[in-house]
Write an enzyme that holds these catalytic residues in place. Structure first.
Site, PDB file in Angstrom:
ATOM      1  N   ASP A   1       0.849  -1.185   0.000  1.00 29.75           N
ATOM      2  CA  ASP A   1       0.000   0.000   0.000  1.00 29.75           C
ATOM      3  C   ASP A   1       0.892   1.245   0.000  1.00 29.75           C
ATOM      4  OD1 ASP A   1       0.957   0.255   2.615  1.00 29.75           O
ATOM      5  OD2 ASP A   1      -0.920  -0.425   3.527  1.00 29.75           O
ATOM      6  N   GLN A   2       0.296   2.379   0.227  1.00 35.04           N
ATOM      7  CA  GLN A   2       1.022   3.643   0.195  1.00 35.04           C
ATOM      8  C   GLN A   2       2.097   3.739   1.288  1.00 35.04           C
ATOM      9  OE1 GLN A   2      -1.519   7.075   0.493  1.00 35.04           O
ATOM     10  NE2 GLN A   2      -0.216   8.260  -0.884  1.00 35.04           N
TER      11      GLN A   2
END
Length: 139
Positions: free
Chosen positions: A16-17
């Protein structure tokens, strides 16, 4: 109990980020581990499917302890936790290269006819798999 460990290299697309593995990807890793376990016993899903049989997940759980991160090697270890001739529960542990426990979990499976989803007995339909599972649980 026989355990099989498969290496997983964390890919960018799985994160994810924050640079940590998105939680649903561990379920894919469980499948990779389950496939490696079955292959280590000398079998494969393709042969099962050629016989008109599939093995759906009926229940799955995962407990997350620590995140896996992009670029690090991880390892999924798989074993047969419980088996009764009809239902199979596979157990999983995911660790990183430092041997830190990241995720534990299990998945429950049955085998069914591909065209009707009618349940089948592993013991009757695939007696070799049945014996291999019993043996793997005793090792």
């Amino acid at each position: 109990m026989k355990k099989v460990t498969e290496k997983i290299n964390v890919r960018y697309q799985e994160t994810d980020q924050m640079g940590v593995v998105y939680h649903a990807n561990y379920l894919v890793w469980f499948e990779i581990g389950r496939t490696a376990f079955i292959e280590a016993l000398g079998f494969n899903y393709h042969d099962m499917e050629q016989a008109g049989v599939v093995s759906p997940v009926t229940h799955i759980e995962a407990d997350y302890m620590s995140p896996a991160k992009y670029g690090e090697p991880c390892f999924v270890t798989t074993w047969v936790e419980r088996y009764d001739g009809l239902r199979t529960r596979y157990g999983y542990e995911v660790t990183n290269g430092a041997d830190t426990l990241l995720v534990t979990g299990f998945s429950d499976h049955v085998i069914v006819k591909k065209d009707s989803f009618r349940p089948l007995s592993v013991r009757k339909k695939f007696p070799d798999w049945h014996e291999a599972y019993l043996k793997a649980m005793k090792q």
